[in-house]
Design a protein around this motif. Sequence first.
Motif, PDB file in Angstrom:
ATOM      1  N   SER A  12       0.822  -1.197   0.000  1.00  0.00           N
ATOM      2  CA  SER A  12       0.000   0.000   0.000  1.00  0.00           C
ATOM      3  C   SER A  12       0.857   1.248   0.000  1.00  0.00           C
ATOM      4  CB  SER A  12      -0.900   0.002   1.242  1.00  0.00           C
ATOM      5  OG  SER A  12      -0.121  -0.077   2.403  1.00  0.00           O
ATOM      6  N   PRO A  13       0.333   2.378  -0.542  1.00  0.00           N
ATOM      7  CA  PRO A  13       1.083   3.640  -0.506  1.00  0.00           C
ATOM      8  C   PRO A  13       1.172   4.152   0.906  1.00  0.00           C
ATOM      9  CG  PRO A  13      -1.147   4.002  -1.300  1.00  0.00           C
ATOM     10  CD  PRO A  13      -0.958   2.503  -1.206  1.00  0.00           C
ATOM     11  N   PRO A  14       2.148   5.027   1.194  1.00  0.00           N
ATOM     12  CA  PRO A  14       2.314   5.518   2.562  1.00  0.00           C
ATOM     13  C   PRO A  14       1.125   6.327   3.034  1.00  0.00           C
ATOM     14  CG  PRO A  14       3.702   6.740   1.039  1.00  0.00           C
ATOM     15  CD  PRO A  14       3.128   5.605   0.266  1.00  0.00           C
ATOM     16  N   HIS A  15       0.779   6.161   4.289  1.00  0.00           N
ATOM     17  CA  HIS A  15      -0.274   6.960   4.883  1.00  0.00           C
ATOM     18  C   HIS A  15      -0.057   7.014   6.370  1.00  0.00           C
ATOM     19  CE1 HIS A  15      -1.786   2.868   5.567  1.00  0.00           C
ATOM     20  NE2 HIS A  15      -2.458   3.397   6.578  1.00  0.00           N
ATOM     21  N   TRP A 107      10.717 -12.649   3.512  1.00  0.00           N
ATOM     22  CA  TRP A 107      11.986 -12.189   4.065  1.00  0.00           C
ATOM     23  C   TRP A 107      12.995 -11.737   3.021  1.00  0.00           C
ATOM     24  CZ3 TRP A 107      12.955 -11.401   9.141  1.00  0.00           C
ATOM     25  CH2 TRP A 107      12.071 -11.959  10.067  1.00  0.00           C
ATOM     26  N   MET A 108      12.747 -11.958   1.758  1.00  0.00           N
ATOM     27  CA  MET A 108      13.798 -11.766   0.766  1.00  0.00           C
ATOM     28  C   MET A 108      13.588 -10.565  -0.145  1.00  0.00           C
ATOM     29  SD  MET A 108      14.754 -15.706  -0.217  1.00  0.00           S
ATOM     30  CE  MET A 108      13.064 -16.190  -0.587  1.00  0.00           C
ATOM     31  N   PHE A 109      12.671  -9.665   0.191  1.00  0.00           N
ATOM     32  CA  PHE A 109      12.502  -8.466  -0.618  1.00  0.00           C
ATOM     33  C   PHE A 109      13.666  -7.506  -0.379  1.00  0.00           C
ATOM     34  CE2 PHE A 109       7.887  -9.560  -0.475  1.00  0.00           C
ATOM     35  CZ  PHE A 109       7.705  -9.667  -1.835  1.00  0.00           C
ATOM     36  N   PRO A 110      14.213  -6.900  -1.408  1.00  0.00           N
ATOM     37  CA  PRO A 110      15.276  -5.901  -1.210  1.00  0.00           C
ATOM     38  C   PRO A 110      14.703  -4.655  -0.547  1.00  0.00           C
ATOM     39  CG  PRO A 110      14.645  -6.029  -3.527  1.00  0.00           C
ATOM     40  CD  PRO A 110      13.932  -7.156  -2.842  1.00  0.00           C
ATOM     41  N   PRO A 111      15.319  -4.171   0.538  1.00  0.00           N
ATOM     42  CA  PRO A 111      14.742  -3.038   1.279  1.00  0.00           C
ATOM     43  C   PRO A 111      14.800  -1.725   0.540  1.00  0.00           C
ATOM     44  CG  PRO A 111      16.889  -3.620   2.166  1.00  0.00           C
ATOM     45  CD  PRO A 111      16.548  -4.679   1.162  1.00  0.00           C
ATOM     46  N   ASP A 112      15.687  -1.585  -0.460  1.00  0.00           N
ATOM     47  CA  ASP A 112      15.822  -0.305  -1.139  1.00  0.00           C
ATOM     48  C   ASP A 112      14.758  -0.085  -2.203  1.00  0.00           C
ATOM     49  OD1 ASP A 112      16.736  -2.312  -2.765  1.00  0.00           O
ATOM     50  OD2 ASP A 112      18.509  -1.234  -3.485  1.00  0.00           O
ATOM     51  N   LYS A 113      13.833  -1.008  -2.366  1.00  0.00           N
ATOM     52  CA  LYS A 113      12.788  -0.852  -3.375  1.00  0.00           C
ATOM     53  C   LYS A 113      11.620  -0.005  -2.878  1.00  0.00           C
ATOM     54  CE  LYS A 113      14.858  -3.411  -6.428  1.00  0.00           C
ATOM     55  NZ  LYS A 113      15.428  -2.801  -7.650  1.00  0.00           N
ATOM     56  N   ASP A 114      11.565   0.280  -1.597  1.00  0.00           N
ATOM     57  CA  ASP A 114      10.486   1.096  -1.042  1.00  0.00           C
ATOM     58  C   ASP A 114      11.097   2.198  -0.192  1.00  0.00           C
ATOM     59  OD1 ASP A 114       7.247   0.827  -0.435  1.00  0.00           O
ATOM     60  OD2 ASP A 114       8.361   1.777   1.187  1.00  0.00           O
ATOM     61  N   GLU A 115      10.714   3.443  -0.459  1.00  0.00           N
ATOM     62  CA  GLU A 115      11.296   4.589   0.241  1.00  0.00           C
ATOM     63  C   GLU A 115      11.016   4.543   1.726  1.00  0.00           C
ATOM     64  OE1 GLU A 115      13.063   8.266   1.186  1.00  0.00           O
ATOM     65  OE2 GLU A 115      13.297   6.906  -0.519  1.00  0.00           O
ATOM     66  N   ARG A 116       9.828   4.081   2.097  1.00  0.00           N
ATOM     67  CA  ARG A 116       9.486   4.022   3.524  1.00  0.00           C
ATOM     68  C   ARG A 116      10.421   3.089   4.277  1.00  0.00           C
ATOM     69  NH1 ARG A 116       3.494   2.247   2.202  1.00  0.00           N
ATOM     70  NH2 ARG A 116       4.712   1.385   0.470  1.00  0.00           N
ATOM     71  N   VAL A 117      10.667   1.933   3.680  1.00  0.00           N
ATOM     72  CA  VAL A 117      11.525   0.939   4.337  1.00  0.00           C
ATOM     73  C   VAL A 117      12.975   1.401   4.359  1.00  0.00           C
ATOM     74  CG1 VAL A 117      12.387  -1.430   4.216  1.00  0.00           C
ATOM     75  CG2 VAL A 117       9.980  -0.943   3.717  1.00  0.00           C
ATOM     76  N   ASN A 151       6.272  -0.894  12.168  1.00  0.00           N
ATOM     77  CA  ASN A 151       5.531  -0.921  10.904  1.00  0.00           C
ATOM     78  C   ASN A 151       5.952   0.278  10.060  1.00  0.00           C
ATOM     79  OD1 ASN A 151       3.664  -0.894   8.827  1.00  0.00           O
ATOM     80  ND2 ASN A 151       1.886  -1.239  10.145  1.00  0.00           N
ATOM     81  N   ALA A 152       6.558   0.038   8.915  1.00  0.00           N
ATOM     82  CA  ALA A 152       7.040   1.124   8.058  1.00  0.00           C
ATOM     83  C   ALA A 152       5.908   1.947   7.467  1.00  0.00           C
ATOM     84  CB  ALA A 152       7.910   0.560   6.933  1.00  0.00           C
ATOM     85  N   ASP A 153       4.690   1.442   7.531  1.00  0.00           N
ATOM     86  CA  ASP A 153       3.537   2.133   6.947  1.00  0.00           C
ATOM     87  C   ASP A 153       2.670   2.794   8.006  1.00  0.00           C
ATOM     88  OD1 ASP A 153       1.972   2.839   4.669  1.00  0.00           O
ATOM     89  OD2 ASP A 153       0.520   1.295   5.209  1.00  0.00           O
ATOM     90  N   TYR A 154       3.140   2.856   9.250  1.00  0.00           N
ATOM     91  CA  TYR A 154       2.323   3.399  10.329  1.00  0.00           C
ATOM     92  C   TYR A 154       3.001   4.583  10.992  1.00  0.00           C
ATOM     93  CZ  TYR A 154       0.013   3.782  14.884  1.00  0.00           C
ATOM     94  OH  TYR A 154      -0.645   4.255  15.995  1.00  0.00           O
ATOM     95  N   ARG A 155       2.242   5.633  11.233  1.00  0.00           N
ATOM     96  CA  ARG A 155       2.676   6.760  12.054  1.00  0.00           C
ATOM     97  C   ARG A 155       1.530   7.132  12.996  1.00  0.00           C
ATOM     98  NH1 ARG A 155       6.452   5.190  10.269  1.00  0.00           N
ATOM     99  NH2 ARG A 155       8.177   6.165   9.135  1.00  0.00           N
ATOM    100  N   PRO A 156       1.800   7.319  14.275  1.00  0.00           N
ATOM    101  CA  PRO A 156       0.724   7.715  15.193  1.00  0.00           C
ATOM    102  C   PRO A 156       0.209   9.098  14.840  1.00  0.00           C
ATOM    103  CG  PRO A 156       2.874   7.795  16.273  1.00  0.00           C
ATOM    104  CD  PRO A 156       3.093   7.148  14.947  1.00  0.00           C
TER     105      PRO A 156
END
Length: 270
Positions: A12-15, A107-117, A151-156
Amino acid sequence: MHDTLGRQVHFSPPHIAPSVAPSTVVENFTVNAFPPNKLGLSTYSSTPSKTLTYAYHGTAASMENRPARNHAQDFADFIESKGAAISPVAGAFFGRNSRMAKDRFHWMFPPDKDERVASLLAWIQSVSYGLGSFGLHKFLQTRERGALIVNADYRPSKSPNEPAFDWLTFPELQKTMDRTLQESVAFYDPSALVVVFVFLPSKSGNSLAIWRRKIAVPNNVRLAYQAQITQAIDSLSRDYSVHVDEIPPPKSEPPSPPKKRKWWKLWLST
């Protein structure tokens, strides 16, 4: 996004997720060594935050108004989501959607493919001193091996510029049925390391990509709390069972070669 096995998962896109549980709000992070990014993890102010002070403590960075060391300030403060960051993906995390762990955790996704991560992992490294202290504090608080989960997609909602952490103990991680999660926590030294898991949910919330980092506990903090650490470690279980939902088939042994008959037995049989 594809992993190294060529499997595709859509994220999902960042929110900014609404807070479904109260969060512990601390000062805004001021990490001048880390540039602004899409996540907004770097906020700038004229007064350095307590977390930045801990992040730079013992380094060559010059910090003004460094707080005096005392019992209350030995551990840096970070926001805790109180379960709010995990609850939207509880089905994927704890297998409540009846899917196998291998289909829920990637577990094997490259982390640099998503800006949030990528940004979150870099930020975690930049505040490793404070995060190592915080993780030790959670271990001493629960007296159980565990890991920090974010969670890279969560912000309080009350603090959208900061990630929120949860501490899951080994018994809680057993419920995931994921071998890597459990073995990462069952066999680490809590006096020296803090295990951190960063995850990114899929759009459906039925699976998640996940990455692991290990943060060192600062030497001076470990030495200051050596008595409490020793007491907590002595109370730990000596046997950690890893729970899995799928037992791999036993490796088939190759058939043994036929035994060679000794020459004299061969001679007698003729």
